[in-house]
Design an enzyme around this catalytic site. Structure first.
Site, PDB file in Angstrom:
ATOM      1  N   ALA A 125      29.257  37.358  33.509  1.00  0.00           N
ATOM      2  CA  ALA A 125      27.628  37.510  32.825  1.00  0.00           C
ATOM      3  C   ALA A 125      27.384  36.357  31.901  1.00  0.00           C
ATOM      4  O   ALA A 125      26.203  36.372  31.297  1.00  0.00           O
ATOM      5  CB  ALA A 125      27.956  38.923  32.204  1.00  0.00           C
ATOM      6  N   SER A 164      28.941  32.869  32.198  1.00  0.00           N
ATOM      7  CA  SER A 164      29.271  31.705  32.793  1.00  0.00           C
ATOM      8  C   SER A 164      29.651  31.880  34.173  1.00  0.00           C
ATOM      9  O   SER A 164      30.006  32.857  34.408  1.00  0.00           O
ATOM     10  CB  SER A 164      30.052  30.762  31.855  1.00  0.00           C
ATOM     11  OG  SER A 164      31.545  31.425  32.023  1.00  0.00           O
ATOM     12  N   GLY A 165      29.489  30.763  34.957  1.00  0.00           N
ATOM     13  CA  GLY A 165      29.809  30.717  36.362  1.00  0.00           C
ATOM     14  C   GLY A 165      30.870  29.538  36.573  1.00  0.00           C
ATOM     15  O   GLY A 165      30.894  28.690  35.842  1.00  0.00           O
ATOM     16  N   ARG A 166      31.719  29.537  37.530  1.00  0.00           N
ATOM     17  CA  ARG A 166      32.766  28.386  37.588  1.00  0.00           C
ATOM     18  C   ARG A 166      33.077  28.556  39.259  1.00  0.00           C
ATOM     19  O   ARG A 166      32.873  29.548  39.979  1.00  0.00           O
ATOM     20  CB  ARG A 166      33.761  28.822  36.801  1.00  0.00           C
ATOM     21  CG  ARG A 166      34.755  30.050  37.117  1.00  0.00           C
ATOM     22  CD  ARG A 166      35.410  30.512  35.916  1.00  0.00           C
ATOM     23  NE  ARG A 166      34.389  30.947  34.754  1.00  0.00           N
ATOM     24  CZ  ARG A 166      34.052  32.313  34.766  1.00  0.00           C
ATOM     25  NH1 ARG A 166      34.157  33.061  35.550  1.00  0.00           N
ATOM     26  NH2 ARG A 166      33.414  32.501  33.875  1.00  0.00           N
ATOM     27  N   HIS A 188      33.295  42.308  43.544  1.00  0.00           N
ATOM     28  CA  HIS A 188      33.232  42.813  42.235  1.00  0.00           C
ATOM     29  C   HIS A 188      34.279  42.091  41.294  1.00  0.00           C
ATOM     30  O   HIS A 188      35.510  42.280  42.117  1.00  0.00           O
ATOM     31  CB  HIS A 188      33.199  44.365  41.902  1.00  0.00           C
ATOM     32  CG  HIS A 188      32.963  44.829  40.725  1.00  0.00           C
ATOM     33  ND1 HIS A 188      33.324  45.921  40.310  1.00  0.00           N
ATOM     34  CD2 HIS A 188      32.553  44.154  39.697  1.00  0.00           C
ATOM     35  CE1 HIS A 188      32.837  45.922  39.105  1.00  0.00           C
ATOM     36  NE2 HIS A 188      32.643  44.791  38.673  1.00  0.00           N
ATOM     37  N   ASP A 189      33.937  41.251  40.711  1.00  0.00           N
ATOM     38  CA  ASP A 189      34.785  40.392  39.704  1.00  0.00           C
ATOM     39  C   ASP A 189      36.304  41.110  39.505  1.00  0.00           C
ATOM     40  O   ASP A 189      37.315  40.718  39.502  1.00  0.00           O
ATOM     41  CB  ASP A 189      34.519  39.550  38.776  1.00  0.00           C
ATOM     42  CG  ASP A 189      33.720  40.256  37.546  1.00  0.00           C
ATOM     43  OD1 ASP A 189      33.669  41.397  37.768  1.00  0.00           O
ATOM     44  OD2 ASP A 189      32.921  39.659  37.060  1.00  0.00           O
ATOM     45  N   THR A 223      33.471  39.560  29.101  1.00  0.00           N
ATOM     46  CA  THR A 223      32.181  40.241  28.611  1.00  0.00           C
ATOM     47  C   THR A 223      32.305  41.744  28.465  1.00  0.00           C
ATOM     48  O   THR A 223      31.936  42.343  27.476  1.00  0.00           O
ATOM     49  CB  THR A 223      30.945  39.603  29.448  1.00  0.00           C
ATOM     50  OG1 THR A 223      30.876  38.129  29.297  1.00  0.00           O
ATOM     51  CG2 THR A 223      29.456  40.145  28.697  1.00  0.00           C
ATOM     52  N   ASN A 264      34.329  51.569  32.009  1.00  0.00           N
ATOM     53  CA  ASN A 264      33.740  50.361  31.185  1.00  0.00           C
ATOM     54  C   ASN A 264      33.665  50.479  29.603  1.00  0.00           C
ATOM     55  O   ASN A 264      33.508  51.559  29.141  1.00  0.00           O
ATOM     56  CB  ASN A 264      32.331  50.122  31.821  1.00  0.00           C
ATOM     57  CG  ASN A 264      32.095  49.968  33.072  1.00  0.00           C
ATOM     58  OD1 ASN A 264      32.079  48.659  33.575  1.00  0.00           O
ATOM     59  ND2 ASN A 264      32.291  50.745  34.045  1.00  0.00           N
TER      60      ASN A 264
END
Length: 515
Positions: free
Chosen positions: A17, A19-21, A254-255, A277, A314
């Site tokens: 949410a 950053s991406g990698r 889903h990560d 996050t 969550n």
């Protein structure tokens, strides 16, 4: 003369949410008892909400994801992965949950996905429950009530032109997979976060969708993790510099599902905290827990890899800390995280705690002010410095982990003897230590890139590079990890119990001890 077979390399596209990698995972010594995975990040790019004006002069704004920027980052990352590895044995995509793109009859994206922190779903759950009571919805979907669940987003969008024109809904990783391959599916672990999947049968609850006015034709065919989605379109593969067929595998998209695969656990008596996050705190179970007690505790049953259930809650997570840092930075105050963590470690613990699951902490904004208001509302002295605010956030997070672990264990009738903390929060040694003290259990911290590691493990098994069940995959993933174990302070329990009771008057009650 013998030749050494190439080391299989897989590209994990891991979108968070903030950053991406893209990470290349090489499976070393495959086919031996010493098989292990080496991860190397080849690119990282930013990600975050974009406020877009709506309608006329007074139309307000709506938060969106810049999915085209994400797509560009993914393609750049896959080019870098191809340059590094030469030939890839596969690509897998994982991301956060619930958010989605809507496609028209030609398969074109109708607009950037709406961000889950947008306020459009305020009050929508209550509207939904007037048609499908909360108890009935939970008994079918097993999903924790969060205002941003996909089902609530779709009800909020009813009457809007974009939804009326839509012919297909694709969750974010499925959307990127469709752009890569042309195949439109819904991977099950992420589909289970929509509030439209039957938790027992793992099929779409089309009858519920119909009752809520959601067109079931929007929902694509389901596919389990560890399957071939398709191959990267030939022209696109060539543009990436990959001149061989490039398979795309479904993973735990889903990560958190991918991160749980990478938990270096032995046996079943563990809880996990996937900490970034968001913090996802829970257990791995063979079947959902759909009791009324579970619904009242607001636990969720999400699909995991190999038919497992991620029974979890969550928790707001490190979002609150990152927003506090942003607020201080914009105000011109020192906001270097290492310095603030060191200062927070010197602050007396549990001086002030707040309920970070309060909806006030969900949208972007001035978190230090919100923490001060929450402290005052519960009769506590608000933090007086940045260090005290950081300590309050971390103490409150650890307290939330304590509640969630103990509630999950009691509701699922499961012994818990160790907590595995994975994700970016592993680097926060103060939070790891506080989590051990709060839960009264040993905390094993690592890996940092849990989602990427789980992504690669599932790809490698799907491609035939690895074999075996989840335990076997975890054994491969655990080899070579730099894990740190934190033992709880046996004298700390009374202090944490007192802090928990301090919040009880604000609707956050004590929970039973772990069995």
């Amino acid at each position: 003369m013998t030749t050494t077979p190439p080391v299989p390399a897989f590209a994990a596209v891991d979108l968070g949410a903030s950053s991406g990698r893209v990470i290349v995972g090489r499976v070393l010594d495959a086919g031996t008892d010493g098989a292990r995975v080496d991860l190397h990040e080849v690119t990282r790019f930013g990600n975050g909400p974009v406020a877009v004006p709506r309608g006329g002069p007074d139309g307000g704004t709506r938060l969106h994801w810049d999915v085209l920027a994400l797509w560009r980052g993914v393609l750049d990352g896959l080019r870098a992965a191809t340059r590094e590895a030469g030939t890839l044995a596969g690509v897998g995509v994982d991301s956060w949950a619930v958010d989605h793109g809507l496609l028209d009859a030609d398969g074109a994206l109708l607009g950037d996905p709406v961000h889950y922190r947008d306020a459009r779903t305020a009050g929508v759950p209550e509207r939904v429950f007037a048609t499908v009571p909360a108890a009935e919805l939970y008994a079918r979907t097993g999903l924790q009530v969060q205002p941003f669940n996909t089902v609530f987003q779709l009800v909020a969008a009813q009457g809007e032109a974009q939804l009326a024109a839509a012919r297909r809904l694709l969750l974010v990783p499925d959307l990127l997979g469709a752009w890569l391959t042309g195949e439109q599916v819904a991977e099950v672990t992420n589909a289970s976060t929509t509030g439209l999947l039957d938790a027992t049968t793992r099929t779409w609850a089309t009858d519920l969708a119909g009752r809520l006015g959601v067109d079931a034709a929007l929902l694509p065919p389901l596919r389990d993790p560890g399957r071939l989605l398709g191959h990267v379109r030939p022209a696109l593969a060539a543009d990436l510099g990959h001149h061989a067929p490039l398979p795309v595998w479904t993973v735990g998209s889903h990560d958190t599902a991918s991160a749980v695969v990478a938990v270096p656990a032995q046996g079943e008596d563990f809880a996990y905290v996937s900490c970034g996050t968001w913090s996802l705190v829970g257990l791995e179970l063979p079947a959902p827990v759909l009791s009324e007690e579970s619904r009242a505790a607001n636990f969720t049953n999400e699909a995991g890899v190999d038919g497992t259930v991620r029974y979890l809650k969550n928790v707001m997570g490190l979002w609150v800390l990152s927003e506090a840092l942003r607020t201080w930075h914009e105000a011109g105050l020192p906001a270097q995280l290492p310095d603030l963590l060191a200062a927070a470690a010197r602050v007396p613990g549990l001086t002030t705690v707040v309920d970070l699951d309060d909806p006030a902490f969900l949208p972007p904004g001035d978190m230090p002010a919100r923490i001060a208001a929450a402290a005052a509302a519960t009769g506590q002295t608000p933090p007086q410095s940045q260090a005290e605010t950081v300590r309050c956030i971390l103490d409150s997070l650890a307290l939330a982990y304590r509640r969630a672990v103990r509630q999950a264990a009691a509701l699922a009738d499961r012994d818990v003897r160790v907590v595995h903390l994975v994700g970016g929060g592993v680097r926060n040694t103060l939070l790891c230590r506080l989590t051990a003290d709060a839960t009264g259990l040993p905390v094993v911290a690592g890996p940092v890139e849990g989602a990427a590691l789980g992504n690669v493990l599932v790809q490698a098994r799907a491609a035939g590079t690895l074999d075996g069940d989840l335990a076997a995959l975890r054994a491969v993933g655990a080899r070579g990890l730099d894990l740190v174990r934190y033992e709880p302070d046996p004298q700390a329990e009374a202090r944490w119990r007192a802090a928990e009771q301090r919040l009880a008057g604000d609707g956050v009650g004590s929970v039973a001890l772990v069995r």
